[in-house]
Motif scaffolding. Structure first.
Motif, PDB file in Angstrom:
ATOM      1  N   PRO A 510      -1.253  -1.664  69.470  1.00 31.10           N
ATOM      2  CA  PRO A 510      -1.700  -0.633  68.528  1.00 31.10           C
ATOM      3  C   PRO A 510      -3.163  -0.275  68.765  1.00 31.10           C
ATOM      4  CG  PRO A 510      -1.476  -2.747  67.415  1.00 31.10           C
ATOM      5  CD  PRO A 510      -0.970  -2.947  68.813  1.00 31.10           C
ATOM      6  N   ARG A 511      -3.398   0.952  69.203  1.00 35.81           N
ATOM      7  CA  ARG A 511      -4.769   1.386  69.482  1.00 35.81           C
ATOM      8  C   ARG A 511      -5.529   1.686  68.192  1.00 35.81           C
ATOM      9  NH1 ARG A 511      -5.807   2.507  74.870  1.00 35.81           N
ATOM     10  NH2 ARG A 511      -3.981   2.139  76.168  1.00 35.81           N
ATOM     11  N   GLU A 512      -4.779   1.843  67.121  1.00 37.42           N
ATOM     12  CA  GLU A 512      -5.422   2.007  65.813  1.00 37.42           C
ATOM     13  C   GLU A 512      -4.753   1.062  64.829  1.00 37.42           C
ATOM     14  OE1 GLU A 512      -6.282   5.965  64.801  1.00 37.42           O
ATOM     15  OE2 GLU A 512      -6.586   5.563  62.675  1.00 37.42           O
ATOM     16  N   ILE A 513      -5.575   0.315  64.099  1.00 42.43           N
ATOM     17  CA  ILE A 513      -5.063  -0.604  63.065  1.00 42.43           C
ATOM     18  C   ILE A 513      -5.673  -0.215  61.733  1.00 42.43           C
ATOM     19  CG2 ILE A 513      -5.196  -2.973  62.194  1.00 42.43           C
ATOM     20  CD1 ILE A 513      -4.767  -3.959  65.032  1.00 42.43           C
ATOM     21  N   ARG A 514      -4.806  -0.034  60.754  1.00 42.93           N
ATOM     22  CA  ARG A 514      -5.258   0.286  59.408  1.00 42.93           C
ATOM     23  C   ARG A 514      -4.734  -0.785  58.458  1.00 42.93           C
ATOM     24  NH1 ARG A 514      -4.053   6.864  59.325  1.00 42.93           N
ATOM     25  NH2 ARG A 514      -5.356   7.369  61.142  1.00 42.93           N
ATOM     26  N   PHE A 515      -5.667  -1.510  57.834  1.00 42.58           N
ATOM     27  CA  PHE A 515      -5.255  -2.524  56.876  1.00 42.58           C
ATOM     28  C   PHE A 515      -4.920  -1.854  55.546  1.00 42.58           C
ATOM     29  CE2 PHE A 515      -5.844  -6.017  59.536  1.00 42.58           C
ATOM     30  CZ  PHE A 515      -7.020  -5.865  60.253  1.00 42.58           C
ATOM     31  N   ILE A 516      -3.875  -2.332  54.902  1.00 47.80           N
ATOM     32  CA  ILE A 516      -3.353  -1.694  53.698  1.00 47.80           C
ATOM     33  C   ILE A 516      -2.865  -2.809  52.770  1.00 47.80           C
ATOM     34  CG2 ILE A 516      -1.023  -1.453  54.655  1.00 47.80           C
ATOM     35  CD1 ILE A 516      -0.873   1.339  53.426  1.00 47.80           C
ATOM     36  N   GLU A 517      -2.981  -2.595  51.456  1.00 48.68           N
ATOM     37  CA  GLU A 517      -2.611  -3.648  50.506  1.00 48.68           C
ATOM     38  C   GLU A 517      -1.106  -3.786  50.366  1.00 48.68           C
ATOM     39  OE1 GLU A 517      -4.586  -3.440  46.782  1.00 48.68           O
ATOM     40  OE2 GLU A 517      -6.601  -3.481  47.674  1.00 48.68           O
ATOM     41  N   SER A 518      -0.356  -2.670  50.489  1.00 49.40           N
ATOM     42  CA  SER A 518       1.102  -2.736  50.429  1.00 49.40           C
ATOM     43  C   SER A 518       1.672  -1.527  51.157  1.00 49.40           C
ATOM     44  CB  SER A 518       1.593  -2.757  48.975  1.00 49.40           C
ATOM     45  OG  SER A 518       1.207  -1.552  48.331  1.00 49.40           O
ATOM     46  N   LEU A 519       2.877  -1.670  51.662  1.00 44.21           N
ATOM     47  CA  LEU A 519       3.545  -0.592  52.385  1.00 44.21           C
ATOM     48  C   LEU A 519       4.375   0.247  51.421  1.00 44.21           C
ATOM     49  CD1 LEU A 519       4.848  -2.575  55.503  1.00 44.21           C
ATOM     50  CD2 LEU A 519       2.862  -1.053  55.421  1.00 44.21           C
ATOM     51  N   PRO A 520       4.405   1.566  51.596  1.00 39.96           N
ATOM     52  CA  PRO A 520       5.273   2.398  50.754  1.00 39.96           C
ATOM     53  C   PRO A 520       6.738   2.144  51.078  1.00 39.96           C
ATOM     54  CG  PRO A 520       4.297   3.714  52.513  1.00 39.96           C
ATOM     55  CD  PRO A 520       3.670   2.353  52.596  1.00 39.96           C
ATOM     56  N   LYS A 521       7.542   1.916  50.030  1.00 42.03           N
ATOM     57  CA  LYS A 521       8.952   1.570  50.257  1.00 42.03           C
ATOM     58  C   LYS A 521       9.849   2.303  49.267  1.00 42.03           C
ATOM     59  CE  LYS A 521       7.804  -3.119  51.801  1.00 42.03           C
ATOM     60  NZ  LYS A 521       7.845  -4.546  51.437  1.00 42.03           N
ATOM     61  N   THR A 522      11.101   2.420  49.654  1.00 38.28           N
ATOM     62  CA  THR A 522      12.115   2.952  48.736  1.00 38.28           C
ATOM     63  C   THR A 522      12.521   1.858  47.765  1.00 38.28           C
ATOM     64  OG1 THR A 522      13.970   2.274  50.124  1.00 38.28           O
ATOM     65  CG2 THR A 522      13.001   4.438  50.569  1.00 38.28           C
ATOM     66  N   GLU A 523      13.344   2.213  46.793  1.00 35.63           N
ATOM     67  CA  GLU A 523      13.820   1.223  45.812  1.00 35.63           C
ATOM     68  C   GLU A 523      14.629   0.124  46.487  1.00 35.63           C
ATOM     69  OE1 GLU A 523      14.169   4.283  42.017  1.00 35.63           O
ATOM     70  OE2 GLU A 523      15.948   3.238  42.726  1.00 35.63           O
ATOM     71  N   THR A 524      15.242   0.432  47.602  1.00 37.29           N
ATOM     72  CA  THR A 524      16.037  -0.577  48.298  1.00 37.29           C
ATOM     73  C   THR A 524      15.201  -1.407  49.275  1.00 37.29           C
ATOM     74  OG1 THR A 524      16.645   1.038  50.002  1.00 37.29           O
ATOM     75  CG2 THR A 524      18.134   0.784  48.129  1.00 37.29           C
ATOM     76  N   GLY A 525      13.882  -1.115  49.309  1.00 31.21           N
ATOM     77  CA  GLY A 525      13.006  -1.923  50.151  1.00 31.21           C
ATOM     78  C   GLY A 525      12.764  -1.369  51.537  1.00 31.21           C
ATOM     79  N   LYS A 526      13.276  -0.188  51.823  1.00 26.81           N
ATOM     80  CA  LYS A 526      13.090   0.406  53.151  1.00 26.81           C
ATOM     81  C   LYS A 526      11.702   1.040  53.243  1.00 26.81           C
ATOM     82  CE  LYS A 526      15.484   3.357  56.472  1.00 26.81           C
ATOM     83  NZ  LYS A 526      16.620   4.276  56.696  1.00 26.81           N
TER      84      LYS A 526
END
Length: 534
Positions: A510-526
């Motif tokens: 990964p030439r770019e790394i972005r730290f994030i507190e949580s990933l956006p997900k659907t209700e089913t966890g996708k």
């Protein structure tokens, strides 16, 4: 007529009802039932008195067709006499682009084997997956690339034979070759005998094995080259794609040899080295990716490229500005094209007569194409949809009925690309239809990068997407959730990048790394990657 003693590959072919329709209506595409493609590509040059013609050049070597023929025959003897090889065995080649790679490639087919060519950047984990998937029994490895190969531990791999890509005759293979005859009776294969397995990155993380027949190798030589290049025996080909890619195999070995031309191989082909080769060796046809054409354009005034007559771009979409800048600088039109490992080589492209700048082109001789919706119905003119292809070659996955059904629908190959077709029948690239990231000509599956990142002790979750980038086409960008948020800084991002390059192929990092507190997900966890892309 003999059959392969090891029928693993043929036993894993998809049933005919799962394969695409194969169509052709021209005698150029008809080949005999008994066929070993090496006869046409190599041996016939000797039989017809062209043995002294140059086949391969590098900056330090020059091989004639006779040299290549004799070395290939000796390597075939080594396989059969010394290495416990039987017909149908899969043989891996680990090497950069050099003459011995080509000699090994032909030798494997001469002996009745199946080639699995790989790129030098692959690491132990990736090599192991290939060896396990294809049950590879033998490998030829350039002695300079042995470190990762030596880490592989598989019950399938019986023999690793090293060779010296610098041609200094210091390794195992050269020593075994020294006592071997320079003639060899090629194994009598059928036109429908598998000769090549190409691994393609997929979105499932497990690579797919595409297979191709001896006749497929010759069929593509009658398609794109005749349509776009009009090659003669006086042409000299060069380019940057690895021979482990079918794009590179076709452009740098199959096409030149089919027409009695020669190839110029560069192990680490920078834009500067490509230009140097064109100037010094009077190259006439060059294959490379859009990102390289961009850099070459900025440096072309420093070189004499007057010998160059055909420029080919593939691997990712060619930006209109790159085409225009090159044309303005040189007066040459870049021939854009799209191909796939599944279909073996380019199937939509153009020639100088029918080229429409910005468009990928028209289906080339041997293929037809249409744009369809998710149900397989053809869509209206200029409406984006899925690209469907059929013709002289097609998808034959060895290890997955499920993936075969995804790629081949209603007897058409569905490539995963989104295109539109205009009122004149020209095809225009819109986007990739999945999470494949095409960066500098490399296909990088997002899920493969994620699977590596998730092995790092400090990473809790991650999602990888491709971001548009002017220089590379796309950048691999990783959104990472750390187990300890306090570590999220630029220094730690660089640590992750350096670590990744140690454990996996560096071009995937990964030439770019972005730290994030949580990933956006659907209700089913996708994970909702579209939110990250935006």
């Amino acid at each position: 007529m003999k059959h392969y003693q090891d029928n693993f590959a043929h036993n894993h072919l998809p049933s005919e009802d799962l394969q695409p329709d194969y169509i052709w209506s021209h005698p150029d595409f008809e080949f005999p039932e008994n066929l070993n493609c090496v006869d046409k590509l190599l041996d016939n040059h000797i039989k017809e008195g062209r043995g002294n013609a140059i086949a391969i050049q590098t900056f330090t070597e020059k091989w004639t067709f006779q040299d290549l023929y004799e070395k290939s025959n000796q390597i075939a003897h080594v396989l059969v006499d010394d290495l416990g090889f039987v017909s149908g065995n899969r043989v891996l080649i680990r090497s950069a682009n050099n003459p011995m790679f080509v000699a090994c490639w032909f030798a494997i087919l001469k002996a009745g084997g199946i080639v699995v060519a790989t790129m030098p950047l692959l690491r132990e984990k990736e090599l192991s997956v290939m060896i396990e998937s294809a049950e590879i029994s033998h490998a030829f490895c350039d002695i300079r690339l042995c470190d990762e190969m030596n880490l592989v531990n598989s019950p399938f791999l019986k023999n690793v034979c090293t060779y010296d890509g610098l041609n200094e005759n210091t390794s195992d293979l050269e020593k075994l070759m020294a006592s071997k005859p320079t003639t060899f009776h090629n194994y009598h294969t059928l036109s429908t005998s598998i000769c090549l397995i190409g691994f393609t990155s997929g979105t499932t993380g497990k690579p797919k094995m595409t297979s191709h027949y001896h006749k497929d190798i010759l069929l593509i030589c009658e398609a794109f080259p005749k349509y776009s290049l009009q090659p003669t025996a006086h042409d000299i080909f060069t380019g940057s794609p690895p021979l482990g890619f079918t794009f590179g195999l076709g452009g740098l070995v199959l096409f030149p040899f089919y027409y009695g031309a020669s190839t110029f191989l560069i192990e680490k082909p920078s834009p500067e080295l490509l230009l140097k080769a064109i100037e010094e060796y009077k190259i006439t046809i060059c294959f490379t990716a859009p990102t390289a054409w961009r850099v070459i354009t900025s440096k072309v005034k420093e070189f004499d490229i007057s010998s160059l007559r055909k420029c080919v771009s593939a691997g990712e979409a060619l930006p209109l500005k790159v085409w225009e800048d090159w044309y303005e600088a040189t007066g040459l039109k870049i021939i854009d094209g799209i191909g796939s490992t599944e279909i073996l080589h380019i199937f939509i492209s153009s020639n100088e007569e029918n080229m429409r700048k910005g468009a990928t082109g028209l289906p080339i001789r041997g293929y037809e194409a249409k744009i369809v919706d998710k149900k397989g119905n053809e869509v209206a003119v200029n409406e984006p949809g899925r690209l469907a292809i059929r013709g002289i070659t097609g998808c034959k996955y060895l290890n997955s009925t499920e993936k075969q059904k995804e790629y081949v629908q209603n007897k058409w190959n569905i490539t995963g690309d989104i295109f539109r077709k205009d009122e004149d029948g020209y095809f225009w690239f819109v986007a990739r239809g999945d999470d494949m990231i095409i960066s500098s000509g490399y296909n990088i599956a997002a899920i493969e990068v994620e699977s590596v990142l998730l092995t790092h002790d400090d990473i809790a979750e991650c999602a990888v997407v491709g971001l548009p980038n002017e220089e590379r086409g796309m950048l691999v960008c990783a959104y990472i959730v750390l187990k300890e948020q306090a570590k999220a800084n630029s220094e730690f991002a660089k640590h992750i990048q350096d670590w990744f390059k140690e454990v996996a192929a560096p071009y995937k990092y990964p030439r770019e790394i972005r730290f994030i507190e949580s990933l956006p997900k659907t209700e089913t966890g996708k994970i909702q990657r579209f939110k990250l892309k935006n």
